[in-house]
Write a protein that holds these residues in place. Structure first.
Motif, mmCIF file in Angstrom:
data_model
loop_
_atom_site.group_PDB
_atom_site.id
_atom_site.type_symbol
_atom_site.label_atom_id
_atom_site.label_comp_id
_atom_site.label_asym_id
_atom_site.label_seq_id
_atom_site.Cartn_x
_atom_site.Cartn_y
_atom_site.Cartn_z
ATOM 1 N N ALA A 347 0.911 -1.219 0.027
ATOM 2 C CA ALA A 347 -0.026 -0.201 0.083
ATOM 3 C C ALA A 347 0.915 1.306 -0.023
ATOM 4 N N LEU A 348 1.910 1.262 0.865
ATOM 5 C CA LEU A 348 2.943 2.546 0.772
ATOM 6 C C LEU A 348 3.527 2.654 -0.671
ATOM 7 N N GLY A 349 3.760 1.499 -1.420
ATOM 8 C CA GLY A 349 4.339 1.715 -2.579
ATOM 9 C C GLY A 349 3.508 2.255 -3.568
ATOM 10 N N ASP A 350 2.123 1.774 -3.577
ATOM 11 C CA ASP A 350 1.164 2.316 -4.373
ATOM 12 C C ASP A 350 0.753 3.699 -4.176
ATOM 13 N N GLU A 351 0.831 4.213 -2.798
ATOM 14 C CA GLU A 351 0.543 5.478 -2.550
ATOM 15 C C GLU A 351 1.569 6.402 -2.717
ATOM 16 N N ARG A 352 2.879 6.114 -2.550
ATOM 17 C CA ARG A 352 3.851 7.123 -2.424
ATOM 18 C C ARG A 352 4.966 6.818 -3.620
ATOM 19 N N THR A 377 -3.488 2.686 7.744
ATOM 20 C CA THR A 377 -4.108 3.892 6.977
ATOM 21 C C THR A 377 -3.360 5.164 7.250
ATOM 22 N N VAL A 378 -3.445 5.491 8.446
ATOM 23 C CA VAL A 378 -2.778 6.737 8.780
ATOM 24 C C VAL A 378 -1.267 6.866 8.185
ATOM 25 N N PHE A 379 -0.493 5.871 8.590
ATOM 26 C CA PHE A 379 0.972 5.516 8.033
ATOM 27 C C PHE A 379 0.955 5.961 6.556
ATOM 28 N N VAL A 380 0.128 4.873 5.804
ATOM 29 C CA VAL A 380 0.162 5.146 4.262
ATOM 30 C C VAL A 380 -0.036 6.336 3.777
#
Length: 420
Positions: A347-352, A377-380
């Motif tokens: 999720a982090l890679g998809d978001e950032r 959620t908050v971290f991502v």
């Protein structure tokens, strides 16, 4: 009972003869542990030599896997001199790190044993002679811990596929074991070259982290050492075993000092913090590796999804890492965290994007916490502005600053505010 003084003196000479074989000054007889590991490994499956063809295939697989990873991660290569190891080579080359992991636990255990004995755990008729025996009994305890560790490493050597598949930096060398790959492949209807390449991807991905995240090694090993400080020996169980002990019987003394069932972690806040830190960091390592390997294998290895599930099942059913930690450190990991960590990294890679995802490894204070694994959620969605060059440059001072084990549960809330 205890025999005559002459019988006891003879028994003590026998103990001294056994102990004299080890020059180690530490709490564990590591020469003996390595010998026991080799014997245990050979007794249950042997240790075939690595053939030249196998060596060439593994080196080629590691080099190719490393090239594929260049496309899916910002961390540079960690594969410098890829190798193929026999199981005996794995034992020999990883023992230095096992010493770092196991010595704190063994030292605590042997120290507690000696304190219990000197405090009156021996039967009354042995108390008068106990003083001169304390040092030797503590050494015997260390030897018995070494025996336990040797058995654990021998079992582990029959299962591991590489230098890093238990999630710890056991060696600076990227290596795979043909014997371990064959054992992993048993029963799988997948081409051998696909399996070898998939496992090579995992090995190479681990080494990118371990070679280029300078604080990670001290963080992991420091958490193990911190946890070990809370290890005690079940004094009541030890005293019960000591009742009726015949000090002229070496076999009986070895049985009492075997120690495995006597290990008992204290339920202290310090223990809980260290355990949480260790479990979370290991899960984050495994989750990141799974994420980048899946990305690198997509479109290249038709069986990648099935192999990923095989690896997850292997870990979830009590794989090498869980059993090794249970034996050497007295704790068990929670495999469910691995899947959650992988979901967070994806999720982090998809978001950032890949670079900002991998930049999180630049400092332990930027890392996800156990709470983030529960609800990412908050971290991502949060913003982390970090120059990737700081990660690639190494930030060597961070390793020194975090040598005490890095971020713990007591700072998670404070760090979350600064991550914004």
């Amino acid at each position: 009972m205890f025999g005559s003084p002459e019988q006891m003196a003879a028994a003590m000479r026998q103990f001294a003869d056994m102990l004299s074989a080890s020059p180690d000054a530490g709490p564990v007889n590591w020469d003996m542990a390595k010998n026991i590991a080799r014997h245990a490994m050979v007794a249950e499956g042997g240790d075939p030599s690595v053939m030249e063809g196998e060596r060439r295939e593994i080196v080629e697989a590691l080099n190719l896997a490393d090239l594929w990873l260049n496309e899916v991660t910002a961390l540079p290569s960690g594969v410098v001199n890829p190798q193929a190891w026999s199981r005996s080579e794995w034992i020999e080359k990883t023992v230095p790190v096992w010493k770092q992991l196991a010595d704190p636990v063994a030292a605590r255990m042997v120290e507690t044993m000696g304190g219990t004995l000197s405090a009156g755990g021996l039967p009354p008729e042995a108390q008068a002679m106990a003083g001169p025996l304390m040092g030797m009994l503590k050494q015997m305890g260390g030897m018995m811990v070494g025996q336990q560790i040797g058995q654990a490493l021998g079992s582990l050597a029959r299962e591991v596929v590489g230098s890093s598949d238990i999630g710890l930096p056991l060696s600076d060398t990227a290596a795979l074991l043909p014997g371990g790959i064959a054992a992993f492949s048993h029963g799988l209807e997948t081409p051998s070259d696909e399996i070898r390449l998939y496992l090579a991807l995992r090995e190479a991905a681990h080494h990118r982290l371990f070679q280029h995240v300078p604080w990670l090694r001290a963080h992991l090993l420091g958490a193990v050492e911190e946890y070990a400080q809370g290890i005690t020996v079940d004094v009541s169980a030890l005293e019960e075993k000591l009742q009726g002990l015949d000090l002229s019987n070496p076999a009986q003394l070895q049985e009492v000092l075997g120690g495995g069932e006597l290990l008992k972690p204290e339920e202290t806040e310090r223990q809980k913090v260290a355990l949480n830190r260790l479990e979370t960091t290991l899960a984050l390592v495994e989750g990141w590796v799974a994420t980048v390997v899946d990305a690198a294998a997509a479109g290249r290895l038709p069986s990648a999804v099935a192999l990923a599930e095989t690896v997850r099942r292997r870990r979830a059913t009590g794989g090498p890492a869980e059993r090794t930690f249970a034996t050497l450190v007295g704790l068990e990991l929670r495999p469910r965290r691995l899947r959650e960590a992988a979901a967070l990294w994806k999720a982090l890679g998809d978001e950032r994007g890949v670079e900002r995802r991998d930049a999180v490894w630049g400092h332990p204070d930027l890392m996800p916490t156990s709470d983030d694994l529960d609800d990412p959620t908050v971290f991502v969605k949060g913003g982390i502005e970090l120059d990737l060059s700081s990660l690639e440059a190494g930030d060597e001072h961070q390793g020194d600053d975090r040598a005490d084990g890095g971020t713990d549960g007591g700072t998670d809330g404070e760090d979350r505010d600064s991550r914004g």
